[in-house]
Design an enzyme around this catalytic site. Structure first.
Site, mmCIF file in Angstrom:
data_model
loop_
_atom_site.group_PDB
_atom_site.id
_atom_site.type_symbol
_atom_site.label_atom_id
_atom_site.label_comp_id
_atom_site.label_asym_id
_atom_site.label_seq_id
_atom_site.Cartn_x
_atom_site.Cartn_y
_atom_site.Cartn_z
ATOM 1 N N GLU A 15 0.878 6.472 -6.185
ATOM 2 C CA GLU A 15 1.472 5.864 -4.989
ATOM 3 C C GLU A 15 2.521 4.813 -5.336
ATOM 4 O OE1 GLU A 15 -1.237 3.597 -2.478
ATOM 5 O OE2 GLU A 15 0.056 3.874 -0.738
ATOM 6 N N ASP A 39 2.305 -1.450 -1.338
ATOM 7 C CA ASP A 39 1.063 -0.700 -1.526
ATOM 8 C C ASP A 39 1.304 0.261 -2.689
ATOM 9 O OD1 ASP A 39 -1.163 0.944 -1.234
ATOM 10 O OD2 ASP A 39 -0.713 1.560 0.831
ATOM 11 N N HIS A 88 2.295 6.632 4.419
ATOM 12 C CA HIS A 88 2.453 5.930 5.696
ATOM 13 C C HIS A 88 3.588 4.931 5.635
ATOM 14 C CE1 HIS A 88 0.387 2.672 3.505
ATOM 15 N NE2 HIS A 88 -0.239 3.678 2.912
ATOM 16 N N HIS A 130 -0.536 0.370 7.870
ATOM 17 C CA HIS A 130 -0.179 1.654 8.484
ATOM 18 C C HIS A 130 0.653 1.362 9.726
ATOM 19 C CE1 HIS A 130 -2.585 4.650 6.189
ATOM 20 N NE2 HIS A 130 -3.122 3.533 5.762
ATOM 21 N N GLU A 185 2.055 8.714 -1.129
ATOM 22 C CA GLU A 185 0.849 8.794 -1.960
ATOM 23 C C GLU A 185 0.192 10.169 -1.976
ATOM 24 O OE1 GLU A 185 -2.434 6.280 -0.602
ATOM 25 O OE2 GLU A 185 -1.272 5.746 1.154
ATOM 26 N N ASP A 235 -6.288 1.114 -6.296
ATOM 27 C CA ASP A 235 -5.233 1.059 -5.281
ATOM 28 C C ASP A 235 -5.109 -0.384 -4.810
ATOM 29 O OD1 ASP A 235 -3.655 1.342 -2.963
ATOM 30 O OD2 ASP A 235 -4.398 3.374 -2.627
HETATM 31 MN MN MN Z 1 -2.635 2.400 -1.477
HETATM 32 MN MN MN Z 2 -1.161 3.613 1.001
#
Ligand code: MN
Ligand code: MN
Length: 301
Positions: free
Chosen positions: A287, A99, A159, A167, A192, A88
């Protein structure tokens, strides 16, 4: 007036492109038996080489570890055989965060679980639009996972992201839930889904280890080296998560441990504990970061 100006959107898009390219390279180099720290450092350096900065440490979460593992300093752990490896990554350009994640699976038995996470993400991307309720989005993800015979991890969420924020307020649960919160036009979200086996608990709990931190609030510090570390953290990472690895060389080696300990005990940092599937079953993830536009979204990563 949109939430982010044109320049901001451009920077989100550059951060997304950096991650897209980085993930393609990660897919090529990750191997069974490879030291985890090598995966983290290679991914983070790729982000830097491409003109971004890591928005958080590269997470390498293996098997029943769902999220939040990155190598501590001098990590000697390696990627085990037949592992399901969730890499990630986050990148930011001038604070604008993207992200995204790629699951690399060395166990053919779990291939359909990985595919399910990808399909659930696709279903969410195809249905998300301005003013959609986050509950409906969660139900869409849940349905996509359950219809393939798997289980969503119910207490991990997507998020909203923002400037210097991974976040940024709104959470996007991967299951149907009671909430009045809605997807907003012009905002940026990371979607995600996390997927596990049908006989798993389907939730995560905190593990013993914490290897990712972020600055929380200023506190009075006694140790001058702790002060120096905190100054470095604020200047370089602001409110974004970081790894202890990234602090090497900031203060003399013999003072690092005590200084870092004081930052933790004074509570000017917060930690993100490693998340482990409660029944110790393997977890897959997918994600993307998306920008919400009229009628749908644009995938940035
Ligand atoms: Mn992530
Ligand atoms: Mn994330």
């Amino acid at each position: 007036m949109s939430f982010f100006d044109e320049e901001g959107i451009k920077k989100f898009k550059s951060a997304g492109k950096i991650l897209r390219e980085t993930k393609a390279e990660i897919k090529r180099f990750v191997r069974e038996g490879m030291p985890i720290i090598e995966v983290c450092e290679k991914a983070e350096n790729l982000i830097r080489e491409k003109g971004g900065k890591p928005a958080f440490p590269c997470n390498v979460s293996i098997n029943e570890i769902a999220a939040h593992y990155t190598s501590p300093p001098n990590d000697d752990r390696i990627i085990p055989e037949e592992a399901i490896v969730k890499v990630d990554v986050g990148a930011h350009v001038d604070g604008y965060v993207a992200d995204s994640e790629i699951t690399i699976c060395f166990n053919p038995e779990y291939a359909s679980m990985v595919e399910t996470a990808e399909q659930a993400l696709k279903a969410a991307i195809n249905s998300i639009h301005p003013r959609m309720s986050t509950s409906k989005l969660g139900a869409t993800i849940e349905r996509a996972i359950k219809s393939r015979g798997f289980k969503p991890v119910s207490n991990l969420t997507g998020h909203e992201v923002g400037r210097y924020l991974v976040h940024a307020g709104t959470s996007l649960p991967n299951v149907s839930h009671i909430s009045l919160s809605k997807i907003k036009l012009g905002r940026v979200y990371a979607i995600e889904p996390f997927v596990t086996l049908p006989n798993a608990a389907g939730r995560v709990e905190n593990g013993e280890e914490t290897v990712i931190f972020r600055f929380l609030k200023p506190k009075h510090l006694k140790n001058p080296y702790a002060k120096q570390l905190l100054k470095h953290i604020k200047e370089n990472f602001r409110t974004l998560p970081f790894a202890e690895r990234w602090l090497q060389g900031v203060v003399p080696k013999e003072h690092h441990k005590e200084a870092f300990r004081e930052l933790l005990s004074s509570k000017c940092l917060m930690g993100y504990p490693v998340f482990i599937e409660a029944s110790r079953k393997p977890v897959a993830q997918a994600e993307h970061t998306v920008l919400i536009v009229e009628g749908g979204c644009v995938v940035l990563t």
